[in-house]
Design an enzyme around this catalytic site. Structure first.
Site, mmCIF file in Angstrom:
data_model
loop_
_atom_site.group_PDB
_atom_site.id
_atom_site.type_symbol
_atom_site.label_atom_id
_atom_site.label_comp_id
_atom_site.label_asym_id
_atom_site.label_seq_id
_atom_site.Cartn_x
_atom_site.Cartn_y
_atom_site.Cartn_z
ATOM 1 N N ARG A 95 24.235 56.350 65.485
ATOM 2 C CA ARG A 95 22.704 56.983 65.599
ATOM 3 C C ARG A 95 22.027 56.177 66.469
ATOM 4 N NH1 ARG A 95 22.422 59.123 60.097
ATOM 5 N NH2 ARG A 95 20.077 59.701 59.593
ATOM 6 N N ARG B 101 14.932 70.385 49.748
ATOM 7 C CA ARG B 101 16.376 70.314 49.437
ATOM 8 C C ARG B 101 16.628 69.410 48.048
ATOM 9 N NH1 ARG B 101 20.074 66.645 53.158
ATOM 10 N NH2 ARG B 101 18.324 65.256 53.404
ATOM 11 N N ARG C 284 15.983 63.468 47.040
ATOM 12 C CA ARG C 284 16.248 62.278 47.668
ATOM 13 C C ARG C 284 15.001 61.599 48.033
ATOM 14 N NH1 ARG C 284 20.928 63.148 52.511
ATOM 15 N NH2 ARG C 284 19.207 61.922 53.733
ATOM 16 N N ARG D 233 11.342 59.817 59.562
ATOM 17 C CA ARG D 233 12.855 60.012 59.966
ATOM 18 C C ARG D 233 13.083 60.749 61.433
ATOM 19 N NH1 ARG D 233 15.019 62.647 54.711
ATOM 20 N NH2 ARG D 233 17.137 63.141 55.901
HETATM 21 P P1 AP5 Z 1 22.068 68.997 55.565
HETATM 22 O O1 AP5 Z 1 23.403 69.634 55.895
HETATM 23 O O2 AP5 Z 1 22.033 67.977 54.572
HETATM 24 O O3 AP5 Z 1 21.623 68.323 56.883
HETATM 25 P P2 AP5 Z 1 21.823 66.955 57.419
HETATM 26 O O4 AP5 Z 1 21.843 67.299 59.147
HETATM 27 O O5 AP5 Z 1 23.261 66.429 57.109
HETATM 28 O O6 AP5 Z 1 20.464 66.169 57.130
HETATM 29 P P3 AP5 Z 1 20.532 64.674 56.341
HETATM 30 O O7 AP5 Z 1 19.237 64.892 55.769
HETATM 31 O O8 AP5 Z 1 21.481 64.636 55.235
HETATM 32 O O9 AP5 Z 1 20.846 63.818 57.546
HETATM 33 P P4 AP5 Z 1 20.097 62.538 57.751
HETATM 34 O O10 AP5 Z 1 20.915 62.335 59.131
HETATM 35 O O11 AP5 Z 1 18.494 62.264 57.791
HETATM 36 O O12 AP5 Z 1 20.538 61.654 56.538
HETATM 37 P P5 AP5 Z 1 21.614 60.849 56.216
HETATM 38 O O13 AP5 Z 1 22.234 60.662 54.796
HETATM 39 O O14 AP5 Z 1 22.725 60.640 57.315
HETATM 40 O O15 AP5 Z 1 20.772 70.219 55.086
HETATM 41 C C1 AP5 Z 1 19.753 69.820 55.037
HETATM 42 C C2 AP5 Z 1 19.022 70.891 53.961
HETATM 43 O O16 AP5 Z 1 19.014 72.222 54.948
HETATM 44 C C3 AP5 Z 1 19.829 71.331 52.690
HETATM 45 O O17 AP5 Z 1 18.835 71.732 51.790
HETATM 46 C C4 AP5 Z 1 20.664 72.513 53.267
HETATM 47 O O18 AP5 Z 1 21.085 73.524 52.414
HETATM 48 C C5 AP5 Z 1 19.947 73.362 54.344
HETATM 49 N N1 AP5 Z 1 20.589 73.874 55.163
HETATM 50 C C6 AP5 Z 1 21.822 73.514 56.033
HETATM 51 N N2 AP5 Z 1 22.109 74.305 56.800
HETATM 52 C C7 AP5 Z 1 21.294 75.358 56.841
HETATM 53 C C8 AP5 Z 1 21.221 76.542 57.663
HETATM 54 N N3 AP5 Z 1 21.983 76.798 58.449
HETATM 55 N N4 AP5 Z 1 19.953 77.437 57.406
HETATM 56 C C9 AP5 Z 1 19.239 77.033 56.385
HETATM 57 N N5 AP5 Z 1 19.190 76.108 55.494
HETATM 58 C C10 AP5 Z 1 20.206 74.954 55.950
HETATM 59 O O19 AP5 Z 1 20.909 59.240 56.364
HETATM 60 C C11 AP5 Z 1 19.996 58.721 55.416
HETATM 61 C C12 AP5 Z 1 19.483 57.365 55.845
HETATM 62 O O20 AP5 Z 1 20.667 56.520 55.870
HETATM 63 C C13 AP5 Z 1 19.071 57.248 57.271
HETATM 64 O O21 AP5 Z 1 17.482 57.628 57.294
HETATM 65 C C14 AP5 Z 1 19.173 55.674 57.384
HETATM 66 O O22 AP5 Z 1 18.183 54.847 56.626
HETATM 67 C C15 AP5 Z 1 20.564 55.455 56.987
HETATM 68 N N6 AP5 Z 1 21.501 55.701 57.883
HETATM 69 C C16 AP5 Z 1 22.624 56.712 57.785
HETATM 70 N N7 AP5 Z 1 23.373 56.552 58.880
HETATM 71 C C17 AP5 Z 1 23.187 55.537 59.472
HETATM 72 C C18 AP5 Z 1 23.473 55.150 60.665
HETATM 73 N N8 AP5 Z 1 24.491 55.577 61.320
HETATM 74 N N9 AP5 Z 1 22.794 53.911 61.221
HETATM 75 C C19 AP5 Z 1 21.419 53.544 60.483
HETATM 76 N N10 AP5 Z 1 21.155 53.878 59.381
HETATM 77 C C20 AP5 Z 1 21.814 55.031 58.861
#
Ligand code: AP5
Length: 218
Positions: free
Chosen positions: A88, A127, A160, A171
């Site tokens: 990221r 979500r 969440r 974000r």
């Molecule tokens: P979903 O599939 O969950 O989307 P996503 O891209 O995975 O979104 P996230 O919110 O999980 O990603 P993120 O990157 O912010 O969070 P993460 O957990 O990595 O879909 C989202 C919604 O849309 C759902 O309701 C789904 O049903 C719907 N949907 C999906 N596809 C669709 C479609 N085609 N059409 C319509 N609807 C659809 O990170 C969380 C936190 O963790 C970060 O903010 C940070 O604090 C920390 N973190 C995680 N990784 C790192 C890292 N590498 N470095 C530093 N901090 C980190």
């Protein structure tokens, strides 16, 4: 196959990683899921990470690099893995390249999930996630059969903490500032492909499978 799913929050990385993992057997490595698990177990790491996650800020590079370095040594990663939400930042990408090089491996493909940011607010604020099995729902587009109850395991659905609108905006800004530069990073390496993530989940999955097939990496 070492595959990176790159895209803003809510672009569908987790949804697609899960489907692909079930289909191809490559484990889904989500740093977000790993961190949320540490938060719910109240480990030292989880307690430190929670403050950053709740504000929509990134957790430190060293923490997530450590998580991935350890997890990718597990036997189920031998034939490849799907990185969902990692790397990221540019330092995370560089650390990943260095780590894989020491194992005589490299990233095969980075897929950018392209979508307008306006749609993401609706996807994320609607979500709902199962508190037990992690299955995802949406209050408009993927309603559970019973309100706030998981169709699969009957447990409560929760929102969440970082899916509140004020945090979502942060974000998205963090993505633009710190993660979007990775698009150029992988483009320069000739490893970037783009995908229209604003389509139905089924069509996105089809496009993703086509991209992988075009690489013909096992
Ligand atoms: P979903 O599939 O969950 O989307 P996503 O891209 O995975 O979104 P996230 O919110 O999980 O990603 P993120 O990157 O912010 O969070 P993460 O957990 O990595 O879909 C989202 C919604 O849309 C759902 O309701 C789904 O049903 C719907 N949907 C999906 N596809 C669709 C479609 N085609 N059409 C319509 N609807 C659809 O990170 C969380 C936190 O963790 C970060 O903010 C940070 O604090 C920390 N973190 C995680 N990784 C790192 C890292 N590498 N470095 C530093 N901090 C980190």
């Amino acid at each position: 196959m070492i595959l990176i799913l790159l895209g803003p929050p809510g672009s569908g990385k987790g949804t697609q990683a899960k489907k692909l993992s079930e289909q191809r057997g490559w484990p889904q490595l989500s740093t977000g899921d790993m961190l949320r698990s540490a938060v719910s177990r109240k480990t030292d790491l989880g307690l430190k990470a929670k403050a950053f996650m709740d504000k929509g800020e990134l957790v430190s590079d060293s923490v997530v690099i450590g998580l991935i370095a350890e997890r990718t040594q597990d036997p189920d990663c031998a034939k490849g893995f799907i990185l969902d939400g990692f790397p990221r930042t540019v330092p995370q990408s560089e650390a990943l390249d260095d780590m894989l090089a020491t194992r005589s491996k490299s990233v095969d493909l980075a897929v950018e999930f392209q979508i307008d940011h306006e749609e993401l607010v609706d996807r994320l604020s609607g979500r709902r996630t199962c508190s037990k099995c992690g299955e995802m729902f949406h209050i408009k587009s993927k309603k559970p059969l019973k309100k706030d109850i998981c169709d699969l395991c009957g447990s409560a659905l929760v929102q969440r903490p970082d899916d509140q609108e004020s945090v979502i905006q942060n974000r998205l800004q963090v993505y633009n500032a710190q993660t979007a530069p990775l698009i150029e990073y992988y483009e320069d390496q000739g490893k970037l492909s783009r995908l229209n993530a604003a389509q139905s989940p089924e069509q996105v999955q089809e496009d993703l499978i086509d991209l992988i097939a075009s690489l013909s990496v096992g």
